[in-house]
Design an enzyme around this catalytic site. Structure first.
Site, PDB file in Angstrom:
ATOM      1  N   TYR A 453       0.819  -1.228   0.000  1.00 55.43           N
ATOM      2  CA  TYR A 453       0.000   0.000   0.000  1.00 55.43           C
ATOM      3  C   TYR A 453       0.847   1.271   0.000  1.00 55.43           C
ATOM      4  O   TYR A 453       2.034   1.230   0.249  1.00 55.43           O
ATOM      5  CB  TYR A 453      -1.099  -0.030   1.056  1.00 55.43           C
ATOM      6  CG  TYR A 453      -0.776  -0.030   2.530  1.00 55.43           C
ATOM      7  CD1 TYR A 453       0.459   0.259   3.058  1.00 55.43           C
ATOM      8  CD2 TYR A 453      -1.814  -0.295   3.441  1.00 55.43           C
ATOM      9  CE1 TYR A 453       0.669   0.279   4.434  1.00 55.43           C
ATOM     10  CE2 TYR A 453      -1.604  -0.270   4.813  1.00 55.43           C
ATOM     11  CZ  TYR A 453      -0.359   0.020   5.289  1.00 55.43           C
ATOM     12  OH  TYR A 453      -0.159   0.040   6.630  1.00 55.43           O
ATOM     13  N   GLU A 454       0.199   2.373  -0.352  1.00 55.04           N
ATOM     14  CA  GLU A 454       0.899   3.654  -0.574  1.00 55.04           C
ATOM     15  C   GLU A 454       1.986   3.521  -1.643  1.00 55.04           C
ATOM     16  O   GLU A 454       3.008   4.194  -1.583  1.00 55.04           O
ATOM     17  CB  GLU A 454       1.499   4.203   0.725  1.00 55.04           C
ATOM     18  CG  GLU A 454       0.523   4.374   1.859  1.00 55.04           C
ATOM     19  CD  GLU A 454      -0.663   5.269   1.524  1.00 55.04           C
ATOM     20  OE1 GLU A 454      -0.553   6.065   0.586  1.00 55.04           O
ATOM     21  OE2 GLU A 454      -1.699   5.126   2.189  1.00 55.04           O
ATOM     22  N   GLY A 455       1.735   2.683  -2.621  1.00 52.82           N
ATOM     23  CA  GLY A 455       2.707   2.489  -3.700  1.00 52.82           C
ATOM     24  C   GLY A 455       3.574   1.278  -3.430  1.00 52.82           C
ATOM     25  O   GLY A 455       4.328   1.242  -2.461  1.00 52.82           O
TER      26      GLY A 455
END
Lengths: 611, 611
Positions: A453-455
């Site tokens: 998550y978050e890239g």
């Protein structure tokens, strides 16, 4: 105690690696010296250890649950969040103007680590709220700031980030949620109506706060295609009336939450905007979630990156946090569990397994990696503070560039290493590790979201290659290398066996790093596939080097401080840990270099139809 | 289809790497040529894919459950196991005398892989039964053989291994279960009464077969302390009357099953022996589970190692199996999921993610590692067959030594790599990978037991260092190295760019291996801690080398066969995969060598009280 915050290590990093004294000279941070840091950290440790950590297992056993659009969090979470808000923890790093404490990230990041080590699922709610606050501070109108910021900073309300849609994960160009501008009238003025579905919304619905402030990416009608046509909106769960009272329910609903591998207590919501929720504004104003534009139209991606960057750094710290938690549990088990005689014949009976060399190797790998990543994150936090608060613009720019380079490493390397560390945590427990009641498996499951998550790590790595390394012709990268070389020289001058060994490994890793930087600069334009085939190995190499460098600096400091006789045990442990890192983890950089420099062709050689 | 058995790869390995033609010349294996192999594998694939694979997800969602001492397996398992037994699959590698098919392990191992790839939890029951059969074949009396073997070989009954106790995991010296010899009388004659608690007993209780044959380690009263006082017993769930009918319930009960991270459908039982189970023999004969000595008293550990070695090899194959399953799922997803434009500008729209270099790198890592470990396992299986069936004793001994060397590598390396591969499988899926419904997370959870059970990786590594490398002065290890050098020469003579690159990496890895072997030989006696500190890195180095060597051989074969024009696509894929392995996985051996040779001191440097 299930978790003991590593205060001594955190304070050592602030003082000796991150340069808290320098940070405390910045305008506005005059009070933020070591004494303040110590006081804040001690208070935070009490809260994290005493209130939040005990809820970690409960959250895994009885996760958040959904019923009729409402999410009920694990028993105890609501009360703990109240205490969190009342303790002022949400506002730690945010401006005093909006009810915060205005402390530097250099101190705040340590608190983020503690909270996450105590309970990753719980800590996600404040983490997302921090991102929403950052976005509003940077791009929100005065009215939006006045309406939302204080409530968020004081923890009365929480924030979310709404990026992902079923067809648009990493690829925000595919976002389809649409925003229709409203004309005049009491509710319509300057507002938009939003329609669409967002998925993977962390704490998108819950019962821990009165209101939830969704920050939502959407496309205004007629906007350009792709990422250049995306705007950012505030969509509150409950509309806010003048004066700040909560008004009508907005037309946004949580239609389900996910059944996940880990961080089960943290509700991951599917949110439906503008579906005509009964009992909401839709009843009177027709379907459509009321939203308010943040900044200007079509600049949403830019603002979203403000949130993303705050969140990416914080997710890297989550990696350190869960690694430390896993380490502490494994070390405690290894001291208790008695199995087999020692190979060196030093005892005739079975001994605690920590006596066995391979258990030691696993624990040292966990420890050294955790401390290395923590030290890297600490120096990145200081770079952030200097980048934002230094009076000199050139200094700000320089520190900003360094911080920007470090963010994908903090996020990517720390979270990838958290997989290895939490995996070793299970392994140290043997068969017991596979039994859920032991708790080691929860850390392993919880950690698996961090490189996603978050890239994802690949997204971080592309950022590192493209925007952070190639765009400036390798300037920042080589700047780090030059500083690392100075550390090598200091270590050689220091001359202890540990210092010499670390200097040797550090040098080899730095040369590997430079070789890769040269390779990327030479290939990124002409043969992008060849360059990006090595993006993740490059990230892992660079992160490994940065973490190893900070431990090398720590070793040097420890050697200097040792003769004074204070904290000798801590300093000697730091030397042993730094040396282990260099000899067992930093040595991996050679293979990563080879992968990048010699292996690009074989990455893409197999035709797609043959997979 | 959720799983497609890699028949072409398996047959290629048998024909070109394992030397099935040589195996088919051994007495008793005359029918076991390539045609037989192909027919058996195709049949097995149908069963694994069509019957067993569809139950995999169901088993995770609705695991085995316990009630009142009875275990109910997942719906469909019982019927599938019936089909398994009726298809003769349990007897594939076992003697025709007892109802088996008497096929070589070289063929049987491929079937084990398929069954495990289809459903790890299901396949564990036959895996344990295989171990029980091996032990009885080797050490059982004629009476025990006559009573139990045919039922086990035909899959009417199943078998278990009872080693672990709460205080005795890896350390069997601590086993406390006791066996009391019985005097004369109809039931007591030559039998024992067992008392004690065993934990972690896979399929220790279930509803898939009429009877369960427990093989139990226990201590006869008055036996020597430690592992030299352990004996092995058969303890059937139901006593067997003369003529083979099932008699009274034995005094052994399943008091609970574990709540585990993975392989949830496979019941992991706590068994209580001799607790006076109501309705059992205890009612008439008093408490105590009826047990029958296998072989001689106090030689239990030796017999148990027969089971363990069969099981260790099979667990290594489980690693290959789960890796392949994860790979297949990730590759399918990567071809479907559309996200982002390609970095090389070859398309202006978003493309399936398999076009992105880092997704390719992940998939290739998964694929190459899986194929490398499969090839290694195939050659080990052939060594086993030659060791057991070669007419020449010297040949038998030589192949036995090679097989013994390979078992800890097959077990340790393949299962450790399965962690990486299944982890990448989740990562390829991005956020979807973290959602349980996707199924990628199940493979990741299931795989985590593999480096733990049947001896942790550290236990395998100690075995590799002590019994397999140091004891013969490095003779077998160096023998492998000499053969690897021949492969390098062949590759250099072949001269294609792929062959040359692989030859270069293979040479570097072999030299690293030899350096470590020398180091271990020099230190194992004088500084055992220094040697054993590097045991797992040595295992990972050696396993990596062996897998890479087999892929290098495969590449050479492929280059030879290519001009003939048949199977060109398969052969070219093999070349690409082997080259990727050498350039991205085999390169890790340098760091492992450094860890072992230069890093031993730092493993043990931190005092225990500082953890």
């Amino acid at each position: 105690m299930s978790y003991a915050a590593p205060l001594q290590d955190m304070l050592f990093n602030m003082e000796h690696l991150a340069g808290l004294d320098q940070v405390a000279q910045l305008p506005g941070f005059e009070e933020a010296g070591l004494d303040t840091a110590q006081a804040v950290l001690e208070e935070c440790a009490k809260f994290a250890q005493g209130v939040v950590a005990p809820l970690n297992r409960a959250g895994d056993l009885a996760p958040s649950s959904w019923k009729d659009g409402m999410v009920t969090t694990t028993e105890g979470f609501k009360q703990a969040f109240r205490q969190y808000a009342e303790g002022g923890w949400q506002g730690l790093q945010h401006p005093a103007d909006f009810g915060g404490q205005g402390l530097p990230k250099t101190i705040g990041a340590a608190c983020v680590e503690m909270l996450n080590a105590a309970n990753l699922s719980f800590a996600l709610c404040p983490l997302l709220t921090d991102g929403a606050i950052e976005a509003l501070l940077t791009a929100g109108s005065e009215e939006l700031k006045a309406t939302y910021l204080e409530k968020l900073v004081t923890g009365q309300w929480t924030g979310t980030m709404n990026l992902t849609e079923p067809q648009a994960g990493s690829d925000l160009a595919l976002v389809r949620t649409r925003a229709e501008p409203q004309g005049g009238g009491p509710r319509g003025n300057g507002s938009y109506k939003l329609f669409g579905t967002k998925i993977f919304i962390t704490y998108g619905e819950h019962d821990m706060a009165e209101n939830i402030v969704h920050l939502v990416l959407a496309r205004v009608q007629g906007a350009p295609e792709g990422v250049k046509g995306i705007s950012l909106f505030v969509v509150p769960k409950f509309l806010v009336e003048e004066g700040g009272a909560l008004g009508a329910r907005n037309d946004v609903q949580c239609v389900s939450i996910e059944h996940k591998l880990g961080i089960k207590a943290s509700p991951t919501a599917v949110l439906q905007f503008g579906d005509g929720l009964a009992g909401s504004v839709a009843d009177s104003a027709g379907a459509g979630a009321q939203g308010y534009l943040v900044g200007e139209e079509n600049r949403g991606l830019e603002y979203m990156f403000i949130m993303m960057n705050a969140a990416r750094y914080a997710v890297g710290v989550q990696g350190v946090a869960i690694a430390d938690r896993a380490y502490q549990q494994a070390a405690a088990f290894a001291k208790e569990r008695v199995q087999s005689r020692p190979v060196d014949g030093s005892a005739w009976a079975s001994v605690p397994i920590i006596h066995h060399p391979d258990v030691r190797r696993m624990l040292m790998t966990m420890r050294a990696t955790t401390e290395g990543c923590r030290a890297m994150a600490a120096t990145a936090a200081a770079a952030y503070d200097l980048a934002h608060h230094h009076p000199d613009a050139a200094q700000r720019a320089q520190h900003a560039a360094r911080y920007e380079f470090l963010v994908p490493l903090v996020k990517g390397y720390s979270t990838e290493m958290a997989q290895e560390v939490t995996g070793l945590g299970v392994q140290v427990h043997g068969g017991m590790g596979f039994i859920e009641e032991t708790g080691a498996a929860q850390h392993y499951r919880d950690a698996k979201i961090l490189p996603i998550y978050e890239g994802t790590t690949a997204i971080q790595a592309n950022d590192l290659v493209g925007r952070k390394t190639v765009r400036d012709g390798g300037q920042v990268a080589r700047g780090f290398a030059a500083q690392i070389e100075e550390t090598e020289q200091q270590l050689q001058a220091c001359g202890t066996p540990a210092a010499q060994s670390v200097a040797r490994q550090l040098r080899a890793a730095r040369l590997a790093f430079l070789e890769v930087v040269d390779y990327l600069l030479a290939h990124a334009k002409a043969q992008p596939n060849a360059a990006y085939a090595g993006s993740v190995p490059y990230l892992m190499l660079a992160g490994n080097l940065m973490a190893g460098w900070q431990l090398a600096r720590a070793l040097w400091v420890a050697e200097q401080l040792l003769p004074a006789g204070q904290d000798a045990r801590f300093l000697q442990a730091k030397i042993a840990t730094a040396r282990f890192y260099a000899e067992h983890v930093l040595v991996r950089t050679g293979a990563l270099r080879d992968s990048v420099v010699q292996g690009a062709d074989s990455v893409m050689a197999l035709p797609i139809e043959d997979f």
